[in-house]
Design an enzyme around this catalytic site. Structure first.
Site, PDB file in Angstrom:
ATOM      1  N   LYS A  45     -15.472   2.651 -10.419  1.00 57.58           N
ATOM      2  CA  LYS A  45     -15.021   3.976  -9.734  1.00 57.58           C
ATOM      3  C   LYS A  45     -15.920   4.759  -9.431  1.00 57.58           C
ATOM      4  O   LYS A  45     -16.855   5.244 -10.260  1.00 57.58           O
ATOM      5  CB  LYS A  45     -13.777   4.278 -10.450  1.00 57.58           C
ATOM      6  CG  LYS A  45     -12.506   4.959 -10.057  1.00 57.58           C
ATOM      7  CD  LYS A  45     -11.551   4.164  -9.258  1.00 57.58           C
ATOM      8  CE  LYS A  45     -10.596   4.511  -8.642  1.00 57.58           C
ATOM      9  NZ  LYS A  45      -9.597   3.394  -8.457  1.00 57.58           N
TER      10      LYS A  45
HETATM   11  N1  GLU Z   1      -8.956   2.410  -4.861  1.00 56.24           N
HETATM   12  C1  GLU Z   1      -8.038   1.255  -4.928  1.00 56.24           C
HETATM   13  C2  GLU Z   1      -7.438   0.829  -6.373  1.00 56.24           C
HETATM   14  O1  GLU Z   1      -7.479   1.509  -7.325  1.00 56.24           O
HETATM   15  C3  GLU Z   1      -8.778  -0.070  -4.070  1.00 56.24           C
HETATM   16  C4  GLU Z   1      -9.910  -0.133  -4.976  1.00 56.24           C
HETATM   17  C5  GLU Z   1     -10.814  -1.483  -3.684  1.00 56.24           C
HETATM   18  O2  GLU Z   1     -10.197  -1.487  -2.852  1.00 56.24           O
HETATM   19  O3  GLU Z   1     -11.836  -1.462  -4.208  1.00 56.24           O
HETATM   20  O4  GLU Z   1      -7.215  -0.385  -6.510  1.00 56.24           O
END
Ligand code: GLU
Length: 416
Positions: free
Chosen positions: A105
């Site tokens: 993240k």
């Molecule tokens: N931000 C989204 C999540 O928390 C999508 C993450 C992604 O598609 O890599 O799942």
């Protein structure tokens, strides 16, 4: 309740899952620590010429099952503990829906609503250059998250491609369709949430039809999720967003509210429709609804409101919306939580489809994408439901057990 630390919150659920699986601490100690934590400063020349430097993060939690994967958020509350927890949740989420990724993240501690479009672009590009050494289409693949969207991903692709000297579309997902995005990706997280709720009710010989739902957050996840739940016959009686808390006993016209929000600075402030009234946030949590759908930030259901909640089901659209101690209270009250690491995994499951399309250079129709996504989520739900019934554990615990088992197996196979 103890002071909130999202990473500790995650660890306490993980430790319990490990205990339920009969794992020793040696089997999974490595998963209690992110593999890599990168802090970057993000310099931006503001429109008036002065320079601001923002704090940026990228945390890579685990890569045993594949390249790191996870979104980037722009939010003033983004900090290392939050990004660490969000990275770990991505590891579990990708494992629950069995896509071949690890978890990561990123974030920048900033309020993007205070930045012009040009400032946002320069900030995104500076951040991309700073994290470029550790990302890549086979290394770590970012995506949208809170306050980021296809436009931000397009800037990311451009900056990263300039660093590499050639176009690298697969370095991020959630891109605009015109730039290698996938049909269906923008709706995928909301679609996954609707499907999660649908499967949950079906497993209980019930349906979404006529269920009263209160939604917190009206961004991509809250709005599209609410719209698809409404299409299935659910009644969205309340929505809370940055512009206020709105209640309509007859059901909010979600499509109309979405159109309003998109032309009013992504806020429902001033929204009107027949039968709509504004209520307080405190009253929102006390609403007599069937489903609470938190789709904003983490730690929203906590000591301050958990005892007020009358809903029988919590559908976790946000990552980590429920404090671990509130979760225990909900379990005691017999409230069923459809957990984030499964419920909102439609986003990353569709990101996987986008990435595959980028790598193969061959694109599917929206119907094909939706069909693949639905099949994946149905299989994941079946596993989750079966384990929770068999072991008599909550859906959250079942999800963590499935994820942990898969990741530990990959770690052991690699001989890490
Ligand atoms: N931000 C989204 C999540 O928390 C999508 C993450 C992604 O598609 O890599 O799942």
């Amino acid at each position: 309740m103890a002071e909130y630390n999202p990473f500790e919150n995650m660890l306490s659920v993980l430790d319990k899952a490990a205990e339920n699986l009969g794992l020793t601490r040696n089997d999974y100690e490595v998963l209690r620590h992110p593999e890599r934590e990168l802090l970057v400063s993000v310099p931006v020349v503001m429109d008036d010429g002065h320079v601001e430097v923002f704090q940026g993060y990228r945390v890579q939690h685990n890569s045993a099952r594949g390249p790191y994967k996870g979104g980037i958020r722009f939010h003033p509350a983004a900090d290392l503990n939050e990004v660490k927890a969000l990275a770990a949740w991505m590891t579990w989420k990708c494992a629950v829906v069995n896509v071949p990724y690890g978890g990561a993240k990123g974030g920048i501690a900033v309020d993007p609503t205070k930045l012009s479009k040009g400032e946002q672009m320069r900030m995104t590009k500076a951040y991309t250059e700073r994290i470029a050494p550790i990302v890549g289409e086979h290394r770590d693949i970012p995506a949208p998250d809170v306050n980021t969207d296809g436009q931000v991903m397009a800037w990311f692709v451009d900056a990263y491609s300039k660093v590499m000297g050639h176009d690298v579309l697969g370095v991020v997902t959630g891109k605009p369709i015109e730039l290698g995005g996938s049909l269906g990706r923008n709706e995928a997280t909301g679609r996954g949430l609707m499907l999660a709720l649908k499967h949950y009710y079906e497993a209980n010989n019930d349906s979404i039809k006529g269920k009263k739902v209160a939604t917190q957050g009206f961004g991509n996840v809250g709005s599209i999720g609410s719209k698809l739940i409404q299409d299935e016959g659910g009644i969205i009686v309340a929505v809370n967003d940055i512009g206020g808390t709105f209640y309509n006993a007859k059901g909010i016209d979600v499509k109309k509210a979405m159109a309003y929000s998109s032309t009013h600075g992504k806020s429902l402030k001033g929204y009107q429709e027949d039968g709509l009234q504004e209520i307080t946030l405190a009253d929102f949590w006390k609403l007599d609804v069937d489903v609470f759908f938190p789709a904003a930030l983490d730690n929203q259901i906590n000591a301050s409101n958990v005892n007020d909640i009358k809903a029988k089901v919590i559908l976790e659209g946000a990552n980590g919306p429920t404090h671990v101690e509130a979760d225990a209270v909900l379990e005691k009250k017999g409230v069923h939580v459809i957990p984030d690491i499964f419920a909102n995994a439609g986003g990353v499951a569709c990101s996987y489809l986008e990435w595959v399309q980028n790598l193969q250079g061959f694109y599917w129709t929206e119907a094909e994408v939706n069909e693949k996504l639905a099949r994946n989520l149905k299989l994941a739900f079946n596993d989750l439901w079966a384990l929770s019934q068999e072991k008599k554990v909550t859906l959250r615990m079942a999800a963590y057990m499935i994820a942990l088992k898969r990741v530990v197996r990959a770690v052991q196979l690699r001989g890490m």
